[in-house]
Motif scaffolding. Structure first.
Motif, PDB file in Angstrom:
ATOM      1  N   LEU A   1      -3.545  -5.520   4.249  1.00 17.68           N
ATOM      2  CA  LEU A   1      -4.332  -4.280   4.318  1.00 17.68           C
ATOM      3  C   LEU A   1      -4.184  -3.507   3.014  1.00 17.68           C
ATOM      4  O   LEU A   1      -5.172  -3.028   2.449  1.00 17.68           O
ATOM      5  CB  LEU A   1      -3.864  -3.425   5.496  1.00 17.68           C
ATOM      6  CG  LEU A   1      -4.427  -1.995   5.542  1.00 17.68           C
ATOM      7  CD1 LEU A   1      -5.945  -1.982   5.689  1.00 17.68           C
ATOM      8  CD2 LEU A   1      -3.767  -1.193   6.676  1.00 17.68           C
ATOM      9  N   GLN A   2      -2.952  -3.406   2.518  1.00 19.68           N
ATOM     10  CA  GLN A   2      -2.711  -2.685   1.262  1.00 19.68           C
ATOM     11  C   GLN A   2      -3.455  -3.342   0.103  1.00 19.68           C
ATOM     12  O   GLN A   2      -4.025  -2.655  -0.748  1.00 19.68           O
ATOM     13  CB  GLN A   2      -1.215  -2.628   0.960  1.00 19.68           C
ATOM     14  CG  GLN A   2      -0.863  -1.676  -0.167  1.00 19.68           C
ATOM     15  CD  GLN A   2      -1.157  -0.228   0.188  1.00 19.68           C
ATOM     16  OE1 GLN A   2      -0.681   0.265   1.201  1.00 19.68           O
ATOM     17  NE2 GLN A   2      -1.946   0.451  -0.630  1.00 19.68           N
ATOM     18  N   ALA A   3      -3.452  -4.675   0.077  1.00 20.86           N
ATOM     19  CA  ALA A   3      -4.174  -5.392  -0.981  1.00 20.86           C
ATOM     20  C   ALA A   3      -5.667  -5.073  -0.927  1.00 20.86           C
ATOM     21  O   ALA A   3      -6.313  -4.914  -1.973  1.00 20.86           O
ATOM     22  CB  ALA A   3      -3.943  -6.898  -0.846  1.00 20.86           C
ATOM     23  N   ILE A   4      -6.207  -4.964   0.286  1.00 19.45           N
ATOM     24  CA  ILE A   4      -7.625  -4.619   0.440  1.00 19.45           C
ATOM     25  C   ILE A   4      -7.879  -3.192  -0.041  1.00 19.45           C
ATOM     26  O   ILE A   4      -8.820  -2.932  -0.807  1.00 19.45           O
ATOM     27  CB  ILE A   4      -8.056  -4.770   1.918  1.00 19.45           C
ATOM     28  CG1 ILE A   4      -8.013  -6.236   2.348  1.00 19.45           C
ATOM     29  CG2 ILE A   4      -9.457  -4.191   2.135  1.00 19.45           C
ATOM     30  CD1 ILE A   4      -8.092  -6.430   3.854  1.00 19.45           C
ATOM     31  N   LEU A   5      -7.046  -2.248   0.395  1.00 19.68           N
ATOM     32  CA  LEU A   5      -7.227  -0.845   0.013  1.00 19.68           C
ATOM     33  C   LEU A   5      -7.120  -0.673  -1.507  1.00 19.68           C
ATOM     34  O   LEU A   5      -7.916   0.051  -2.111  1.00 19.68           O
ATOM     35  CB  LEU A   5      -6.188   0.034   0.718  1.00 19.68           C
ATOM     36  CG  LEU A   5      -6.276   0.070   2.248  1.00 19.68           C
ATOM     37  CD1 LEU A   5      -5.136   0.885   2.822  1.00 19.68           C
ATOM     38  CD2 LEU A   5      -7.622   0.627   2.703  1.00 19.68           C
ATOM     39  N   ASP A   6      -6.132  -1.357  -2.103  1.00 22.03           N
ATOM     40  CA  ASP A   6      -5.970  -1.279  -3.561  1.00 22.03           C
ATOM     41  C   ASP A   6      -7.195  -1.845  -4.279  1.00 22.03           C
ATOM     42  O   ASP A   6      -7.653  -1.292  -5.285  1.00 22.03           O
ATOM     43  CB  ASP A   6      -4.720  -2.039  -4.003  1.00 22.03           C
ATOM     44  CG  ASP A   6      -3.430  -1.360  -3.548  1.00 22.03           C
ATOM     45  OD1 ASP A   6      -3.481  -0.183  -3.127  1.00 22.03           O
ATOM     46  OD2 ASP A   6      -2.366  -2.015  -3.604  1.00 22.03           O
TER      47      ASP A   6
ATOM     48  N   TYR B   1       3.832  -1.026  10.522  1.00 20.79           N
ATOM     49  CA  TYR B   1       3.818  -0.147   9.342  1.00 20.79           C
ATOM     50  C   TYR B   1       2.408  -0.045   8.756  1.00 20.79           C
ATOM     51  O   TYR B   1       2.070   0.928   8.081  1.00 20.79           O
ATOM     52  CB  TYR B   1       4.804  -0.637   8.280  1.00 20.79           C
ATOM     53  CG  TYR B   1       4.889   0.311   7.107  1.00 20.79           C
ATOM     54  CD1 TYR B   1       5.437   1.579   7.263  1.00 20.79           C
ATOM     55  CD2 TYR B   1       4.386  -0.044   5.859  1.00 20.79           C
ATOM     56  CE1 TYR B   1       5.490   2.473   6.196  1.00 20.79           C
ATOM     57  CE2 TYR B   1       4.444   0.837   4.781  1.00 20.79           C
ATOM     58  CZ  TYR B   1       4.997   2.098   4.966  1.00 20.79           C
ATOM     59  OH  TYR B   1       5.039   2.977   3.917  1.00 20.79           O
ATOM     60  N   ALA B   2       1.570  -1.024   9.073  1.00 25.12           N
ATOM     61  CA  ALA B   2       0.177  -0.981   8.617  1.00 25.12           C
ATOM     62  C   ALA B   2      -0.520   0.305   9.057  1.00 25.12           C
ATOM     63  O   ALA B   2      -1.390   0.822   8.349  1.00 25.12           O
ATOM     64  CB  ALA B   2      -0.580  -2.193   9.156  1.00 25.12           C
ATOM     65  N   LEU B   3      -0.136   0.846  10.212  1.00 26.73           N
ATOM     66  CA  LEU B   3      -0.731   2.103  10.690  1.00 26.73           C
ATOM     67  C   LEU B   3      -0.415   3.250   9.731  1.00 26.73           C
ATOM     68  O   LEU B   3      -1.263   4.114   9.487  1.00 26.73           O
ATOM     69  CB  LEU B   3      -0.221   2.420  12.095  1.00 26.73           C
ATOM     70  CG  LEU B   3      -0.649   1.444  13.207  1.00 26.73           C
ATOM     71  CD1 LEU B   3       0.175   1.674  14.466  1.00 26.73           C
ATOM     72  CD2 LEU B   3      -2.140   1.577  13.498  1.00 26.73           C
ATOM     73  N   GLU B   4       0.809   3.239   9.192  1.00 27.27           N
ATOM     74  CA  GLU B   4       1.185   4.268   8.206  1.00 27.27           C
ATOM     75  C   GLU B   4       0.382   4.106   6.920  1.00 27.27           C
ATOM     76  O   GLU B   4      -0.047   5.093   6.316  1.00 27.27           O
ATOM     77  CB  GLU B   4       2.690   4.174   7.896  1.00 27.27           C
ATOM     78  CG  GLU B   4       3.584   4.563   9.044  1.00 27.27           C
ATOM     79  CD  GLU B   4       3.348   6.001   9.510  1.00 27.27           C
ATOM     80  OE1 GLU B   4       3.275   6.890   8.651  1.00 27.27           O
ATOM     81  OE2 GLU B   4       3.206   6.205  10.727  1.00 27.27           O
ATOM     82  N   ARG B   5       0.188   2.865   6.509  1.00 23.15           N
ATOM     83  CA  ARG B   5      -0.603   2.620   5.294  1.00 23.15           C
ATOM     84  C   ARG B   5      -2.017   3.179   5.463  1.00 23.15           C
ATOM     85  O   ARG B   5      -2.585   3.770   4.538  1.00 23.15           O
ATOM     86  CB  ARG B   5      -0.671   1.125   4.992  1.00 23.15           C
ATOM     87  CG  ARG B   5       0.658   0.479   4.634  1.00 23.15           C
ATOM     88  CD  ARG B   5       0.456  -1.001   4.326  1.00 23.15           C
ATOM     89  NE  ARG B   5       1.691  -1.744   4.208  1.00 23.15           N
ATOM     90  CZ  ARG B   5       2.373  -1.909   3.067  1.00 23.15           C
ATOM     91  NH1 ARG B   5       1.943  -1.362   1.951  1.00 23.15           N
ATOM     92  NH2 ARG B   5       3.490  -2.631   3.058  1.00 23.15           N
ATOM     93  N   ALA B   6      -2.591   2.969   6.648  1.00 16.00           N
ATOM     94  CA  ALA B   6      -3.937   3.487   6.910  1.00 16.00           C
ATOM     95  C   ALA B   6      -3.949   5.006   6.858  1.00 16.00           C
ATOM     96  O   ALA B   6      -4.805   5.621   6.205  1.00 16.00           O
ATOM     97  CB  ALA B   6      -4.421   2.986   8.267  1.00 16.00           C
ATOM     98  N   LYS B   7      -2.997   5.629   7.544  1.00 16.14           N
ATOM     99  CA  LYS B   7      -2.942   7.095   7.590  1.00 16.14           C
ATOM    100  C   LYS B   7      -2.743   7.672   6.194  1.00 16.14           C
ATOM    101  O   LYS B   7      -3.360   8.682   5.840  1.00 16.14           O
ATOM    102  CB  LYS B   7      -1.823   7.546   8.532  1.00 16.14           C
ATOM    103  CG  LYS B   7      -2.183   7.346  10.010  1.00 16.14           C
ATOM    104  CD  LYS B   7      -0.984   7.586  10.914  1.00 16.14           C
ATOM    105  CE  LYS B   7      -1.322   7.178  12.348  1.00 16.14           C
ATOM    106  NZ  LYS B   7      -0.143   7.065  13.194  1.00 16.14           N
TER     107      LYS B   7
END
Length: 200
Positions: A15-20, A43-49
């Motif tokens: 998910l972080q790779a996609i957002l970046d 922890y992916a939920l925190e990355r989204a928030k």
């Protein structure tokens, strides 16, 4: 604009790779509009928030039967109206009715070169443990469309990664993520957004 729903279960590194990649322009004309996790502790939920993206939990544990969960998940996803659903470390089997409703609009990243080390039971470290025990010299990652099977849909992109002497499953997992998963998953989304890979 390609509206993307990302489904996750764990740490959310993909998910972080996609957002970046969206932020730095490697993925064009795309917006991650929602994140769904089956795991409330992901922890992916925190990355989204942290990125200002709506995130929610839909867990099988909150439903009496698997059928009820499948129905609830499918209806929620339909309500979000995504153009593309990306399974980024999502360990829930996607319901057949959801696959049918979003035919050729769901993609998954798998940490091996399909058809090797894939199918039921092959996820996370298990994939890399199997690759090491088999003695393969090359592994990698695969982006594929999701169908009713497990890791059986049409392949979109693959990238090979060398297995090195002394690799542990953890070391190999990290290399496959960094050299393959975080490269080809954003690339596939960008190609879909650009119309280079047809969907739907």
């Amino acid at each position: 604009m390609l509206n993307v729903l990302v489904m996750v279960s764990g740490g959310g590194t993909n998910l972080q790779a996609i957002l970046d990649a969206v932020d730095n322009g490697a993925i064009r004309n795309t917006k991650v509009t929602a994140v769904i996790s089956n795991n409330p502790n992901a922890y992916a939920l925190e990355r989204a928030k942290n990125h200002g993206i709506p995130a929610e939990v839909i867990s099988p544990k909150n439903y009496g039967t698997r059928e009820e969960f499948n129905e609830a998940l499918t209806e929620r996803v339909k309500a979000l109206c995504p153009d593309l659903i990306v399974l980024a470390g999502c360990l829930v089997k996607i319901p057949a009715q959801m696959v049918d409703a979003f035919r050729n609009r769901i993609i998954n990243i798998h940490p091996a070169l399909i058809p090797s080390f894939c199918g039921v039971g092959f996820y996370g470290l298990r994939v890399h443990e199997a690759a090491l025990s088999r003695g393969v010299k090359v592994t990698g990652a695969t982006v594929h469309f999701v169908d009713e099977g497990t890791d059986s849909g049409p392949i979109l992109l693959q990238k090979a990664v060398d297995v090195l002497p002394g690799d542990t499953a953890e070391v190999l997992q990290k290399r496959v993520m960094e050299q393959a998963e975080w490269v080809i998953l954003p690339k596939a989304i960008d190609m879909i957004a650009a119309g280079e890979i047809p969907i739907g």
